[in-house]
Design an enzyme around this catalytic site. Structure first.
Site, short mmCIF file in Angstrom:
data_model
loop_
_atom_site.label_atom_id
_atom_site.label_comp_id
_atom_site.label_asym_id
_atom_site.label_seq_id
_atom_site.Cartn_x
_atom_site.Cartn_y
_atom_site.Cartn_z
N TYR A 44 0.80 -1.22 0.00
CA TYR A 44 0.00 0.00 0.00
C TYR A 44 0.84 1.27 0.00
CZ TYR A 44 -4.52 -2.31 0.61
OH TYR A 44 -5.67 -3.04 0.42
N LYS A 47 2.74 -15.30 4.51
CA LYS A 47 3.02 -16.24 3.43
C LYS A 47 4.53 -16.44 3.41
CE LYS A 47 1.80 -18.77 -0.05
NZ LYS A 47 1.26 -20.11 0.19
N ASP A 62 -3.16 -18.68 3.06
CA ASP A 62 -4.05 -19.52 2.23
C ASP A 62 -4.78 -20.54 3.11
OD1 ASP A 62 -1.54 -20.64 2.65
OD2 ASP A 62 -1.35 -21.51 0.65
N ASP A 79 -6.59 -6.94 4.21
CA ASP A 79 -7.66 -6.43 3.34
C ASP A 79 -8.48 -7.60 2.80
OD1 ASP A 79 -9.11 -4.61 1.72
OD2 ASP A 79 -7.89 -5.25 0.00
#
Ligand code: IPM
Ligand code: MN
Length: 328
Positions: free
Chosen positions: A112, A163, A196, A220
């Site tokens: 961002y 991740k 995930d 988000d």
């Protein structure tokens, strides 16, 4: 405002017109002294939905919403996920007590920050980069916020999601800092889950979650998924917080352009956001009263059609406001 007024909380409002109409009239998103004024003269900011399609390239969201988050350094985006009634959850056999967790989303870094660029734009050889910023300071303070919130709310577990199996540099930093901070909170369990896997478990068994802390982008994404568990984006509230600074509260949803002017959008996300803001300002009992009134409205289906009622936006909001004034 009516909802807040009905609780009797002594809150003074000043309304700033940073709307799409204003932008179309004179090109203003945030006036030059806007953020400084907010930080200096106000205790909290309540932001309505952004995303009017007449405003080009989402500059409004970028300058107002991301502007507040970044320039006012509101580093913890707190997004509670609570199912108010079984009928609102799209999953089978999931009860209100099975969906009750909080996502703490890092709010000032990640992809961002708008760093990157394009090389050979518009050609077949074009290359686009988008950089993911993770600072030691930014990661540490949001993780610490999550543990502090767990303590304050009597929650038992903090789960960090990343991740790090693929994004090894950023993930490595999150992993190391999470372990260091978790060690300071022996009373709270700590856990890690790849993002995930987290998405899968959120749908299979949301009951296991308590406090989830993650980066800006994953936060988000998972909070839209989480919003669906509680009845949709129209139900989801959020606070953009920096303890001790002027913080900002906004419903998670955007402006839903297809609903504009039709009196059908669900007001509960905004109303629950007002409750969060009041709690933050120290009006705990007023906040609890709003949450109770919302819960009753949902149970009695005095709501908009997206969650099973037959009222318009205005009528649903007024019914909650008037039930608040009755129970004063
Ligand atoms: C949110 C929104 C924003 C975000 C958009 C409007 C920039 O999706 O608050 O979740 O990506 O943070
Ligand atoms: Mn979003």
């Amino acid at each position: 405002m009516k909802v807040v007024a009905a609780t009797g909380a002594a809150v003074e409002f000043k309304i700033f017109d940073w709307s799409a109409d204003r932008y179309l009239k004179d090109g203003t998103t945030v006036p030059p002294d806007g953020f400084a004024t907010l930080a200096r003269d106000f205790d909290a900011i309540f932001v309505g939905a952004l995303g009017d399609p007449r405003v080009p390239s989402n500059i409004h969201a970028k300058e107002i919403l991301l502007g507040m988050r970044f320039k006012m350094d509101l580093y913890a985006n707190v997004r509670p996920v609570k199912l108010l009634d079984e009928s609102l959850c799209p999953l089978k056999n999931v009860k209100p007590e099975d969906v009750d967790f909080v996502v703490i989303r890092e709010n000032t870094e990640g992809p961002y920050v708008d760093a990157g660029g394009v090389f050979k734009p518009g050609t077949v050889d074009e290359i686009a980069t988008q950089e993911d910023f993770n600072t030691r300071k930014g990661v540490e303070r949001v993780i610490r916020y999550a543990f502090e919130l767990a303590r304050k709310e009597g929650r038992k577990k903090v789960l960090m999601s990343d991740k790090s199996n693929v994004m090894t540099y950023a993930g490595g930093l999150w992993q190391r800092v999470f372990k260091l901070v978790a060690a300071e909170y022996a009373d709270i369990q700590s856990q890690h889950m790849y993002v995930d896997t987290l998405c899968m478990h959120m749908v299979r068994d949301p009951k296991q979650f308590d406090v989830i802390v993650t980066n800006n982008m994953f936060g988000d994404i998972i909070t839209d998924l989480a919003a669906a568990l509680q009845g949709g984006l129209g139900m989801a509230a959020s606070g953009n917080i920096h303890p001790g600074k002027t913080s900002m509260f906004e419903p998670v949803h955007g402006s839903a352009p297809p609903f504009a002017g039709k009196n059908i959008a669900n007001p509960i996300g905004a109303i629950s956001t007002a409750a969060m803001m009041l709690e933050h300002l120290g009006f705990a009992s007023e906040s609890a009263r709003i949450n109770q009134a919302v819960l009753e409205a949902v149970r009695e289906k005095k709501t908009t059609a997206d969650i099973g009622g037959s009222l318009g936006t205005k009528e649903a909001a007024e019914s909650i406001a008037s039930s608040l004034s009755r129970t004063k």
